[in-house]
Design a protein around this motif. Structure first.
Motif, PDB file in Angstrom:
ATOM      1  N   LEU A 214      -2.763  -2.687   3.305  1.00  0.00           N
ATOM      2  CA  LEU A 214      -2.800  -1.670   4.343  1.00  0.00           C
ATOM      3  C   LEU A 214      -1.847  -0.521   4.012  1.00  0.00           C
ATOM      4  CD1 LEU A 214      -3.734  -1.061   7.313  1.00  0.00           C
ATOM      5  CD2 LEU A 214      -1.649  -2.242   8.017  1.00  0.00           C
ATOM      6  N   THR A 215      -2.319   0.705   4.189  1.00  0.00           N
ATOM      7  CA  THR A 215      -1.462   1.868   4.037  1.00  0.00           C
ATOM      8  C   THR A 215      -1.369   2.571   5.386  1.00  0.00           C
ATOM      9  OG1 THR A 215      -2.089   2.184   1.729  1.00  0.00           O
ATOM     10  CG2 THR A 215      -1.125   4.074   2.858  1.00  0.00           C
ATOM     11  N   THR A 216      -0.175   2.586   5.957  1.00  0.00           N
ATOM     12  CA  THR A 216       0.052   3.299   7.210  1.00  0.00           C
ATOM     13  C   THR A 216       0.726   4.624   6.883  1.00  0.00           C
ATOM     14  OG1 THR A 216       2.219   2.292   7.603  1.00  0.00           O
ATOM     15  CG2 THR A 216       0.287   1.103   8.442  1.00  0.00           C
TER      16      THR A 216
ATOM     17  N   SER B 286      -5.261  11.012   5.835  1.00  0.00           N
ATOM     18  CA  SER B 286      -6.648  10.614   5.630  1.00  0.00           C
ATOM     19  C   SER B 286      -7.069  10.832   4.178  1.00  0.00           C
ATOM     20  CB  SER B 286      -7.551  11.397   6.572  1.00  0.00           C
ATOM     21  OG  SER B 286      -8.894  11.051   6.374  1.00  0.00           O
TER      22      SER B 286
ATOM     23  N   ASP C  58      -4.885   3.926   6.061  1.00  0.00           N
ATOM     24  CA  ASP C  58      -5.720   3.061   6.891  1.00  0.00           C
ATOM     25  C   ASP C  58      -5.393   3.201   8.368  1.00  0.00           C
ATOM     26  OD1 ASP C  58      -7.082   1.574   4.733  1.00  0.00           O
ATOM     27  OD2 ASP C  58      -5.036   0.910   4.281  1.00  0.00           O
TER      28      ASP C  58
ATOM     29  N   LEU D 292      -9.572   6.965  11.913  1.00  0.00           N
ATOM     30  CA  LEU D 292      -8.401   6.141  11.624  1.00  0.00           C
ATOM     31  C   LEU D 292      -7.820   5.616  12.930  1.00  0.00           C
ATOM     32  CD1 LEU D 292      -6.462   8.363   9.042  1.00  0.00           C
ATOM     33  CD2 LEU D 292      -7.654   6.225   8.577  1.00  0.00           C
TER      34      LEU D 292
END
Length: 172
Positions: free
Chosen positions: A78-80, A93, A98, A131
């Motif tokens: 996961l990439t925040t 984005s 994510d 998102l």
């Protein structure tokens, strides 16, 4: 989804907060001021506990342990990404984020003196992107229930004991 943002202010409250998070919740490990070796040791301990409790662990600026990265594209997991305006949301984005952490929704002690977005403006940031958005900044469960358009909330101070209380109730 509820998120715990960590930093040194949590102290031992960190472990109580982790035990209070329901499975599926997330943790963004920050601890920027902790010396490198101690930070890595803390992260390893945190990683073991989050896995055992079925929590998502995202690491901000540090060793690649956990299920994802915060504010940096990662090769797996996961990439925040933080977003304080639409421009940053679009950058996130395009970078393959994510999830967005939209902040600061309300005034926060993490960034004293900085203006807050307010609920309406925060809700518009990234709203046209596909998102999930997490509300951050002066958040707690009560404030989250009044927001619209967010998939969850994140906090540091909501998990800390109040100075005039021995133990703060866990935010729900």
């Amino acid at each position: 989804m509820t998120w715990l943002m960590t930093d040194e202010r949590l102290g031992d409250t960190l472990w109580r907060a982790l035990r209070a998070l329901p499975p599926g919740s997330g943790v963004v490990f920050r601890h920027y001021a902790t010396p490198r070796r101690a930070r890595h040791a803390l992260l390893r301990r945190l990683w073991r506990l989050t896995r055992a409790r079925r929590l998502v662990l995202v690491v901000a600026r540090g060793p690649a342990i956990g299920e994802g990265r915060h504010a940096a594209p990662c090769s797996a997991g996961l990439t925040t990404w933080p977003a304080h305006d639409d421009r940053e949301a679009i950058i996130a984005s395009r970078a393959g984020a994510d999830m967005l952490f939209v902040s600061p929704v309300h005034p926060t002690r993490s960034h004293p003196g900085e203006g807050a977005l307010g609920a309406g403006r925060a809700a518009r940031i990234g709203s046209r992107l596909d998102l999930p958005r997490i509300a951050l900044g002066g958040m707690d469960a009560r404030r989250f229930r009044r927001l619209r358009g967010f998939h969850g909330w994140a906090a540091i101070d909501a998990w800390r004991p109040c100075p005039d209380q021995k133990r703060k109730a866990v935010p729900r």
